[in-house]
Design an enzyme around this catalytic site. Structure first.
Site, PDB file in Angstrom:
ATOM      1  N   HIS A 262      -2.708  25.666 -12.174  1.00  0.00           N
ATOM      2  CA  HIS A 262      -1.338  25.338 -11.804  1.00  0.00           C
ATOM      3  C   HIS A 262      -0.683  26.593 -11.252  1.00  0.00           C
ATOM      4  O   HIS A 262      -0.941  27.689 -11.737  1.00  0.00           O
ATOM      5  CB  HIS A 262      -0.556  24.834 -13.040  1.00  0.00           C
ATOM      6  CG  HIS A 262       0.680  24.096 -12.679  1.00  0.00           C
ATOM      7  ND1 HIS A 262       1.843  24.745 -12.347  1.00  0.00           N
ATOM      8  CD2 HIS A 262       0.920  22.770 -12.565  1.00  0.00           C
ATOM      9  CE1 HIS A 262       2.752  23.841 -12.049  1.00  0.00           C
ATOM     10  NE2 HIS A 262       2.223  22.634 -12.172  1.00  0.00           N
ATOM     11  N   ASP A 316      -2.289  16.429 -14.643  1.00  0.00           N
ATOM     12  CA  ASP A 316      -3.120  15.381 -14.058  1.00  0.00           C
ATOM     13  C   ASP A 316      -4.406  15.131 -14.824  1.00  0.00           C
ATOM     14  O   ASP A 316      -4.998  14.060 -14.704  1.00  0.00           O
ATOM     15  CB  ASP A 316      -3.467  15.740 -12.605  1.00  0.00           C
ATOM     16  CG  ASP A 316      -2.263  15.606 -11.709  1.00  0.00           C
ATOM     17  OD1 ASP A 316      -1.517  14.631 -11.892  1.00  0.00           O
ATOM     18  OD2 ASP A 316      -2.065  16.468 -10.847  1.00  0.00           O
TER      19      ASP A 316
HETATM   20  N1  ACO Z   1     -11.027  24.989 -10.797  1.00  0.00           N
HETATM   21  C1  ACO Z   1     -11.690  26.170 -10.771  1.00  0.00           C
HETATM   22  N2  ACO Z   1     -11.103  27.336 -10.434  1.00  0.00           N
HETATM   23  C2  ACO Z   1      -9.797  27.329 -10.114  1.00  0.00           C
HETATM   24  C3  ACO Z   1      -9.058  26.131 -10.147  1.00  0.00           C
HETATM   25  C4  ACO Z   1      -9.715  24.946 -10.504  1.00  0.00           C
HETATM   26  N3  ACO Z   1      -9.060  23.786 -10.537  1.00  0.00           N
HETATM   27  N4  ACO Z   1      -7.790  26.407  -9.771  1.00  0.00           N
HETATM   28  C5  ACO Z   1      -7.757  27.714  -9.518  1.00  0.00           C
HETATM   29  N5  ACO Z   1      -8.965  28.285  -9.726  1.00  0.00           N
HETATM   30  C6  ACO Z   1      -9.311  29.697  -9.539  1.00  0.00           C
HETATM   31  C7  ACO Z   1      -9.389  29.993  -8.045  1.00  0.00           C
HETATM   32  O1  ACO Z   1     -10.708  29.771  -7.532  1.00  0.00           O
HETATM   33  C8  ACO Z   1      -8.991  31.448  -8.001  1.00  0.00           C
HETATM   34  O2  ACO Z   1     -10.098  32.222  -8.435  1.00  0.00           O
HETATM   35  P1  ACO Z   1     -10.393  33.694  -7.808  1.00  0.00           P
HETATM   36  O3  ACO Z   1      -9.174  34.503  -8.174  1.00  0.00           O
HETATM   37  O4  ACO Z   1     -11.642  34.113  -8.474  1.00  0.00           O
HETATM   38  O5  ACO Z   1     -10.496  33.480  -6.324  1.00  0.00           O
HETATM   39  C9  ACO Z   1      -7.907  31.546  -9.093  1.00  0.00           C
HETATM   40  O6  ACO Z   1      -8.220  30.500 -10.016  1.00  0.00           O
HETATM   41  C10 ACO Z   1      -6.483  31.351  -8.552  1.00  0.00           C
HETATM   42  O7  ACO Z   1      -6.430  30.117  -7.838  1.00  0.00           O
HETATM   43  P2  ACO Z   1      -5.447  29.779  -6.630  1.00  0.00           P
HETATM   44  O8  ACO Z   1      -5.993  28.635  -5.836  1.00  0.00           O
HETATM   45  O9  ACO Z   1      -5.131  31.021  -5.876  1.00  0.00           O
HETATM   46  O10 ACO Z   1      -4.146  29.324  -7.397  1.00  0.00           O
HETATM   47  P3  ACO Z   1      -2.896  28.598  -6.771  1.00  0.00           P
HETATM   48  O11 ACO Z   1      -1.744  28.936  -7.628  1.00  0.00           O
HETATM   49  O12 ACO Z   1      -2.746  28.868  -5.311  1.00  0.00           O
HETATM   50  O13 ACO Z   1      -3.289  27.062  -6.876  1.00  0.00           O
HETATM   51  C11 ACO Z   1      -3.591  24.879  -7.609  1.00  0.00           C
HETATM   52  C12 ACO Z   1      -2.853  26.208  -7.846  1.00  0.00           C
HETATM   53  C13 ACO Z   1      -3.401  24.426  -6.151  1.00  0.00           C
HETATM   54  C14 ACO Z   1      -2.966  23.808  -8.503  1.00  0.00           C
HETATM   55  C15 ACO Z   1      -5.091  25.071  -7.957  1.00  0.00           C
HETATM   56  O14 ACO Z   1      -5.241  25.480  -9.302  1.00  0.00           O
HETATM   57  C16 ACO Z   1      -5.931  23.826  -7.676  1.00  0.00           C
HETATM   58  O15 ACO Z   1      -6.318  23.601  -6.520  1.00  0.00           O
HETATM   59  N6  ACO Z   1      -6.194  22.980  -8.740  1.00  0.00           N
HETATM   60  C17 ACO Z   1      -6.957  21.774  -8.569  1.00  0.00           C
HETATM   61  C18 ACO Z   1      -6.028  20.651  -8.026  1.00  0.00           C
HETATM   62  C19 ACO Z   1      -5.039  20.166  -9.093  1.00  0.00           C
HETATM   63  O16 ACO Z   1      -5.405  19.854 -10.211  1.00  0.00           O
HETATM   64  N7  ACO Z   1      -3.762  20.037  -8.658  1.00  0.00           N
HETATM   65  C20 ACO Z   1      -2.689  19.517  -9.517  1.00  0.00           C
HETATM   66  C21 ACO Z   1      -1.704  20.595  -9.848  1.00  0.00           C
HETATM   67  S1  ACO Z   1      -0.472  19.981 -10.955  1.00  0.00           S
HETATM   68  C22 ACO Z   1       0.511  19.033 -10.005  1.00  0.00           C
HETATM   69  O17 ACO Z   1       0.706  19.251  -8.838  1.00  0.00           O
HETATM   70  C23 ACO Z   1       1.134  17.884 -10.585  1.00  0.00           C
END
Ligand code: ACO
Length: 379
Positions: A262, A316
């Protein structure tokens, strides 16, 4: 003097609005609506009362709540033109595409659509929250070739929605479970769809346009669409014995696992804490524990692999299994999120207009300058 501009990709470190609707402490895993912890609301409130809270920024008295519920119920009925419109949508349309179009179309039947006074916007907010459940249920029945069931003002929103969708009155436990899901999803700071709604209303467009922007934004798999993604993932994995291999392989490929991570929470999302308990209870009540057990194992593996990065289950992850246990179709999950968030989105629009300033950030130009225009014959 030139303004100092700061580039902040994804606006992750930018405060772009003031709000008194919801507060989030991402480090401690706290979510409050108007200062009240989400857990207290989930245990004791209803979606209607929570909506009153978000719109008025205080809890109602018993009389106020009764009159608010009456006013909402008076707005349940869909204009007949809307039912015609539902029937014209191709049955194959994904529900979020249908909902986006139907929310936009509601404006055709609202004489106040373009009136941006506080009183008119309060009435439109009421209509939007009251009519969204009927639109989702009507489209679902239309696409399944079943007769559309109209709203019934004897019932609260959660109960009436399940009744319109399934054609039978839900049990008290099912209606309450769904009501709690609506409370948990009702607002969440300046998330992407709420931001989209506030940007749209900040141009002094109208509430229906703002809600259309919000629904379209919520649809994305990085936002509200993730709950559908979670169920597709669980279906793809299929059985408990495949969980470890499947998740480890995705982690190895650096894939994102749906329902984890998140932008704001770097600890457990408090809504997920609640939904996890809920999902467990529904699973044990119904005896169908497969999805819950698979989810628990995915969480354990993810905890070992990525908790150090602040990646935990988000709202979610367990809402998906909760909705599935309630017998709701996977491709409706994001619509259910929209149905609930409608109260937060409309509340934010009302708040934005109280002290409006056009939301208009900058883009850092990365292209060339001084390029000569070549007539098409010379290119
Ligand atoms: N699974 C595995 N690794 C993850 C996940 C995940 N779901 N989410 C983030 N990471 C890791 C990334 O690979 C990154 O790793 P690194 O630093 O080694 O490159 C680190 O955690 C940071 O991730 P970002 O994508 O930069 O975080 P950001 O804040 O931009 O993204 C987001 C947040 C979009 C929610 C992301 O966690 C994601 O895509 N999650 C999966 C989709 C999801 O569940 N969305 C619902 C969010 S809640 C809502 O909107 C109601």
């Amino acid at each position: 003097m030139a303004t100092q501009l700061i580039f902040d990709k994804g606006l992750a470190n930018t405060v772009a609005a003031e709000t008194s609707l919801s507060f989030i402490d991402g480090e401690k895993g706290v979510l409050e609506y108007v200062g009240i912890e989400i857990d207290a609301l989930a245990r004791q409130s209803t979606f209607e009362e929570t909506t009153f809270l978000l719109w008025n920024r205080r809890l109602p008295s018993q009389d106020e709540l009764s009159s608010f519920e009456r006013d909402l119920r008076k707005e349940y009925e869909l204009p007949s033109g809307m039912i015609d419109m539902v029937r014209k949508i191709p049955r194959s349309a994904p529900p979020m595409h249908a909902l986006r179009t139907l929310i936009s179309a509601l404006s055709f039947f609202d004489l106040e659509a373009d009136v941006n006074t506080p009183a008119a916007n309060a009435r439109k907010a009421m209509r939007l929250v009251a009519r969204t459940p009927g639109l989702i249920a009507a489209f679902d029945r239309h696409r399944k070739g079943k007769p559309i069931i109209l709203a019934d003002a004897r019932f609260g929103i959660a109960e009436d929605f399940l009744r319109m969708l399934n054609g039978t009155e839900p049990t008290v436990a099912m209606a309450r479970a769904f009501d709690v899901c609506l409370i948990l999803h009702a607002d969440h700071g300046l998330n992407a769809s709420t931001f989209a709604a506030r940007v749209t209303i900040s141009t002094l467009s109208d509430m229906y346009s703002a809600m259309t922007s919000a629904v379209g934004t919520l649809k994305g798999p990085l936002h509200g669409g993730a709950n559908e993604g979670v169920m597709h993932m669980l279906e793809e994995i299929g059985t408990m014995d495949r969980v470890d291999g499947w998740v480890q392989e995705r982690i190895g490929q650096k894939d994102k696992i749906m329902g984890f991570g998140h932008r704001i929470y770097k600890s457990y999302d408090p809504r997920a804490t609640y939904l996890k308990t809920f999902s467990q209870k529904i699973a044990s009540d119904t005896g169908n524990t497969r999805l819950y057990e698979m989810s628990r194992r995915i969480e354990e593996i993810m905890h070992e692999a990525v908790a150090a990065k602040g990646i935990y289950p988000n709202v979610d992850f367990y809402s998906a299994t909760t909705y599935a246990s309630l017998g709701l179709d996977i491709d409706l999950f994001t619509c259910l999120f929209a149905m609930s968030r409608m109260s937060g989105w409309t509340g934010h629009c009302i708040e934005q207009l109280e002290g409006n300033r056009l939301i208009r950030p900058h883009a850092e130009y990365k292209g060339p300058h001084g390029v000569k225009y070549l007539p098409i014959s010379q290119r």
